[in-house]
Scaffold this motif. Structure first.
Motif, PDB file in Angstrom:
ATOM      1  N   ILE A  79      -0.482 -14.737  13.555  1.00 31.25           N
ATOM      2  CA  ILE A  79      -1.545 -15.632  14.029  1.00 31.25           C
ATOM      3  C   ILE A  79      -0.992 -16.941  14.588  1.00 31.25           C
ATOM      4  O   ILE A  79      -1.403 -17.413  15.625  1.00 31.25           O
ATOM      5  CB  ILE A  79      -2.540 -15.943  12.884  1.00 31.25           C
ATOM      6  CG1 ILE A  79      -3.129 -14.658  12.315  1.00 31.25           C
ATOM      7  CG2 ILE A  79      -3.657 -16.843  13.388  1.00 31.25           C
ATOM      8  CD1 ILE A  79      -3.924 -14.873  11.052  1.00 31.25           C
ATOM      9  N   ARG A  80      -0.061 -17.528  13.898  1.00 32.26           N
ATOM     10  CA  ARG A  80       0.463 -18.869  14.201  1.00 32.26           C
ATOM     11  C   ARG A  80      -0.644 -19.826  14.664  1.00 32.26           C
ATOM     12  O   ARG A  80      -0.687 -20.260  15.809  1.00 32.26           O
ATOM     13  CB  ARG A  80       1.586 -18.786  15.233  1.00 32.26           C
ATOM     14  CG  ARG A  80       2.889 -18.318  14.581  1.00 32.26           C
ATOM     15  CD  ARG A  80       4.055 -18.313  15.533  1.00 32.26           C
ATOM     16  NE  ARG A  80       3.942 -17.239  16.497  1.00 32.26           N
ATOM     17  CZ  ARG A  80       3.849 -17.427  17.808  1.00 32.26           C
ATOM     18  NH1 ARG A  80       3.872 -18.625  18.316  1.00 32.26           N
ATOM     19  NH2 ARG A  80       3.737 -16.389  18.600  1.00 32.26           N
ATOM     20  N   PRO A  81      -1.568 -20.149  13.740  1.00 29.11           N
ATOM     21  CA  PRO A  81      -2.741 -20.946  14.123  1.00 29.11           C
ATOM     22  C   PRO A  81      -2.389 -22.418  14.371  1.00 29.11           C
ATOM     23  O   PRO A  81      -1.413 -22.922  13.824  1.00 29.11           O
ATOM     24  CB  PRO A  81      -3.663 -20.819  12.911  1.00 29.11           C
ATOM     25  CG  PRO A  81      -2.724 -20.637  11.772  1.00 29.11           C
ATOM     26  CD  PRO A  81      -1.541 -19.878  12.299  1.00 29.11           C
ATOM     27  N   GLN A  82      -3.183 -23.057  15.208  1.00 28.48           N
ATOM     28  CA  GLN A  82      -3.012 -24.499  15.410  1.00 28.48           C
ATOM     29  C   GLN A  82      -3.845 -25.290  14.415  1.00 28.48           C
ATOM     30  O   GLN A  82      -3.548 -26.430  14.118  1.00 28.48           O
ATOM     31  CB  GLN A  82      -3.424 -24.858  16.845  1.00 28.48           C
ATOM     32  CG  GLN A  82      -2.444 -24.335  17.879  1.00 28.48           C
ATOM     33  CD  GLN A  82      -3.018 -24.417  19.274  1.00 28.48           C
ATOM     34  OE1 GLN A  82      -3.987 -23.738  19.597  1.00 28.48           O
ATOM     35  NE2 GLN A  82      -2.433 -25.256  20.104  1.00 28.48           N
ATOM     36  N   VAL A  83      -4.916 -24.658  13.952  1.00 26.61           N
ATOM     37  CA  VAL A  83      -5.784 -25.312  12.980  1.00 26.61           C
ATOM     38  C   VAL A  83      -6.036 -24.340  11.835  1.00 26.61           C
ATOM     39  O   VAL A  83      -6.255 -23.154  12.069  1.00 26.61           O
ATOM     40  CB  VAL A  83      -7.138 -25.705  13.629  1.00 26.61           C
ATOM     41  CG1 VAL A  83      -8.103 -26.232  12.582  1.00 26.61           C
ATOM     42  CG2 VAL A  83      -6.924 -26.738  14.724  1.00 26.61           C
ATOM     43  N   ILE A  84      -5.967 -24.846  10.618  1.00 25.84           N
ATOM     44  CA  ILE A  84      -6.327 -24.026   9.463  1.00 25.84           C
ATOM     45  C   ILE A  84      -7.480 -24.709   8.745  1.00 25.84           C
ATOM     46  O   ILE A  84      -7.397 -25.886   8.387  1.00 25.84           O
ATOM     47  CB  ILE A  84      -5.143 -23.852   8.493  1.00 25.84           C
ATOM     48  CG1 ILE A  84      -3.997 -23.120   9.180  1.00 25.84           C
ATOM     49  CG2 ILE A  84      -5.582 -23.089   7.245  1.00 25.84           C
ATOM     50  CD1 ILE A  84      -2.753 -22.983   8.319  1.00 25.84           C
ATOM     51  N   LEU A  85      -8.566 -23.984   8.581  1.00 25.64           N
ATOM     52  CA  LEU A  85      -9.728 -24.504   7.873  1.00 25.64           C
ATOM     53  C   LEU A  85      -9.860 -23.771   6.559  1.00 25.64           C
ATOM     54  O   LEU A  85      -9.929 -22.545   6.545  1.00 25.64           O
ATOM     55  CB  LEU A  85     -10.998 -24.230   8.685  1.00 25.64           C
ATOM     56  CG  LEU A  85     -11.330 -25.104   9.874  1.00 25.64           C
ATOM     57  CD1 LEU A  85     -12.625 -24.635  10.511  1.00 25.64           C
ATOM     58  CD2 LEU A  85     -11.464 -26.538   9.425  1.00 25.64           C
ATOM     59  N   CYS A  86      -9.893 -24.516   5.448  1.00 27.82           N
ATOM     60  CA  CYS A  86     -10.081 -23.807   4.184  1.00 27.82           C
ATOM     61  C   CYS A  86     -10.845 -24.677   3.199  1.00 27.82           C
ATOM     62  O   CYS A  86     -10.880 -25.905   3.319  1.00 27.82           O
ATOM     63  CB  CYS A  86      -8.742 -23.360   3.606  1.00 27.82           C
ATOM     64  SG  CYS A  86      -7.489 -24.621   3.544  1.00 27.82           S
ATOM     65  N   ASN A  87     -11.474 -24.024   2.251  1.00 31.18           N
ATOM     66  CA  ASN A  87     -12.191 -24.765   1.216  1.00 31.18           C
ATOM     67  C   ASN A  87     -11.980 -24.129  -0.155  1.00 31.18           C
ATOM     68  O   ASN A  87     -12.854 -24.120  -0.989  1.00 31.18           O
ATOM     69  CB  ASN A  87     -13.687 -24.883   1.561  1.00 31.18           C
ATOM     70  CG  ASN A  87     -14.389 -23.537   1.628  1.00 31.18           C
ATOM     71  OD1 ASN A  87     -13.759 -22.496   1.600  1.00 31.18           O
ATOM     72  ND2 ASN A  87     -15.690 -23.576   1.710  1.00 31.18           N
ATOM     73  N   GLY A  88     -10.760 -23.577  -0.370  1.00 29.13           N
ATOM     74  CA  GLY A  88     -10.479 -22.912  -1.619  1.00 29.13           C
ATOM     75  C   GLY A  88     -11.179 -21.575  -1.637  1.00 29.13           C
ATOM     76  O   GLY A  88     -11.826 -21.225  -0.670  1.00 29.13           O
ATOM     77  N   PRO A  89     -11.051 -20.767  -2.637  1.00 25.07           N
ATOM     78  CA  PRO A  89     -10.123 -20.926  -3.757  1.00 25.07           C
ATOM     79  C   PRO A  89      -8.699 -20.502  -3.411  1.00 25.07           C
ATOM     80  O   PRO A  89      -8.330 -20.554  -2.253  1.00 25.07           O
ATOM     81  CB  PRO A  89     -10.742 -19.982  -4.799  1.00 25.07           C
ATOM     82  CG  PRO A  89     -11.434 -18.936  -4.004  1.00 25.07           C
ATOM     83  CD  PRO A  89     -11.864 -19.610  -2.722  1.00 25.07           C
TER      84      PRO A  89
ATOM     85  N   THR B  19      -6.743 -18.260  -2.481  1.00 27.00           N
ATOM     86  CA  THR B  19      -6.240 -17.465  -1.360  1.00 27.00           C
ATOM     87  C   THR B  19      -5.594 -18.336  -0.296  1.00 27.00           C
ATOM     88  O   THR B  19      -4.686 -17.902   0.403  1.00 27.00           O
ATOM     89  CB  THR B  19      -7.404 -16.701  -0.681  1.00 27.00           C
ATOM     90  OG1 THR B  19      -8.404 -16.458  -1.646  1.00 27.00           O
ATOM     91  CG2 THR B  19      -6.929 -15.417  -0.072  1.00 27.00           C
ATOM     92  N   CYS B  20      -6.060 -19.575  -0.153  1.00 29.09           N
ATOM     93  CA  CYS B  20      -5.592 -20.412   0.945  1.00 29.09           C
ATOM     94  C   CYS B  20      -4.220 -21.024   0.660  1.00 29.09           C
ATOM     95  O   CYS B  20      -3.541 -21.452   1.579  1.00 29.09           O
ATOM     96  CB  CYS B  20      -6.615 -21.507   1.263  1.00 29.09           C
ATOM     97  SG  CYS B  20      -6.764 -22.769  -0.006  1.00 29.09           S
TER      98      CYS B  20
END
Lengths: 154, 257
Positions: free
Chosen positions: B160-170, B172-173
């Motif tokens: 993927i090599r993302p430019q943005v990572i959005l996470c809110n737990g749990p 796995t992130c």
């Protein structure tokens, strides 16, 4: 908070929801004689319990003998409809259920599940109770909370 | 014999010195390398916490980590108020044991597609990731499954090599964020990590939030209650109803390196 009912003055539904969890102690608590009577005394006529993955089966009642009518189911795709038709919601402490109910401006009593391991759920319920958006109870204090409940305070 | 001895001494001294030289060189090399790594890490932490640049950039490839249940619902609510055409392609990742989250994400993508135009077609991907430990799994077997999960996370991140990572737990992130941090350190890909703490967290950060905060891995960490802001001053406080707007503002002003 508005005391909405579904149009008919006579039918006032209490909707109990545990979401996708297993929360037998809540179902058992609302199923006790004292809680049923307290709800009936407060003018509620129907009790509908969404019991999720729990194994405790509440006792059904048609309410013909002049008491609270009780019904239950495990899951439904139309929880929103049940919430809309309710005059009072008793819910587990999941943020989804809490905010969905508050958005509908329904009176809400949240019961915190003390059996959960990392119990951060109580944080949200307690904070919102402090801000007078809802009532917060434990399964064993549900009766006291309902008896003392004054919806004008919300 | 005396001379011999002296020569012997000299010889020994000579080899001693050349050994020393060798050791010195490798010590210098190690010190140099670790200094560089430390400087690089501090630079990354410094750069990550800086306000973002304001040149209007093109679309950003975005990795969205879905937790489960309430976490997924919160994340999808957030996405619903963001201008999604800025974030594409979008990669959704959920735990392999979580059947609901990706379905819900698909539903959101479908509604986006219906609502709007050609620009969004074919820009979303859905993936599953192994979890390091299922609830109730024994600790001995979880060593193995953690390794598998890490390898899998690395594989996905390379793809993927993302430019943005959005996470809110749990949890796995966390492996994904750690890998993203190493990608930054080695110059493979600069990705900005945005962590939004769940609205259910009023007084304490979740374990994932706390790790990202303490290790300074999240570029922006949002909390939704003032109590958390006062306890963790580097966090950004945004009232629950405004998280989407703020995050969006930050992301639209974001210039990838």
């Amino acid at each position: 908070m508005g005391e909405a009912d579904d149009g008919s003055k006579s039918k006032r539904v209490v909707f109990v929801t545990v979401g996708t969890t297993c929360f037998d102690s809540l179902v058992r608590a609302v199923d006790t004689q004292e809680v049923r009577e307290a709800l009936f005394k407060k003018g509620y006529t129907h009790l509908v319990i969404q019991m999720g993955r729990g194994s405790y089966i509440p006792t059904k009642s048609t309410g013909e003998d002049g008491s609270l009518s009780v019904d239950y189911f495990t899951f439904s795709s139309s929880i929103a409809e049940f919430l809309k038709s309710a005059s009072l919601v008793i819910s587990h402490a999941g943020s989804g259920s809490i905010f969905e109910t508050l958005r509908l401006r329904k009176p809400l009593t949240v019961v915190v599940n003390e059996d959960l391991m990392d119990n951060h759920q109580s944080e949200l319920a307690e904070e919102l109770a402090e801000r007078k958006h809802l009532f917060c109870a434990r399964p064993q204090t549900l009766y006291e909370t309902i008896s003392a409940m004054d919806l004008i305070l919300l | 014999p005396k001379i011999h001895k002296v020569f012997g001494m000299e010889n020994r001294d000579g080899s001693f010195f050349s050994d020393m030289g060798c050791i010195n060189a490798s010590i210098l090399l190690i010190i140099g390398a670790s200094t560089l790594i430390v400087i690089r890490i501090f630079y990354i932490i410094y750069r990550s916490s800086k306000p973002l640049y304001s040149t209007p950039p093109g679309p950003l490839s975005t990795l969205i980590v879905l937790g489960s249940g309430g976490h997924t619902a919160e994340m999808l609510n957030l996405l619903a108020v963001m201008q999604m055409e800025r974030f594409k392609p979008r990669y959704y990742i959920a735990a392999a044991t979580d059947n609901m989250s990706l379905q819900k994400a698909r539903a959101l993508e479908d509604s986006l597609m219906q609502k709007s135009e050609v620009g969004l077609v074919g820009t979303s991907h859905f993936m599953q990731i192994y979890r390091s430990r299922e609830v109730g799994q024994s600790y001995i077997t979880s060593v193995g499954t953690t390794l598998i999960a890490l390898t899998h996370a690395l594989w996905l991140m390379i793809k993927i090599r993302p430019q943005v990572i959005l996470c809110n737990g749990p949890g796995t992130c966390i492996p994904l964020c750690v890998i993203a941090f190493f990608f930054k350190a080695f110059g493979i890909r600069w990705s900005s990590i945005f962590y939004v703490e769940s609205i259910a967290r009023v007084r304490r950060l979740s374990l994932s939030g706390l790790l990202l905060y303490k290790l300074r891995m999240a570029d922006q960490l949002f909390v939704q209650w003032p109590q958390l802001k006062s306890k963790y001053p580097r966090a950004n406080y945004v009232g629950a109803e405004k998280v989407g707007n703020f995050l969006h503002h930050d992301l639209t002003n974001f210039q990838p390196m």
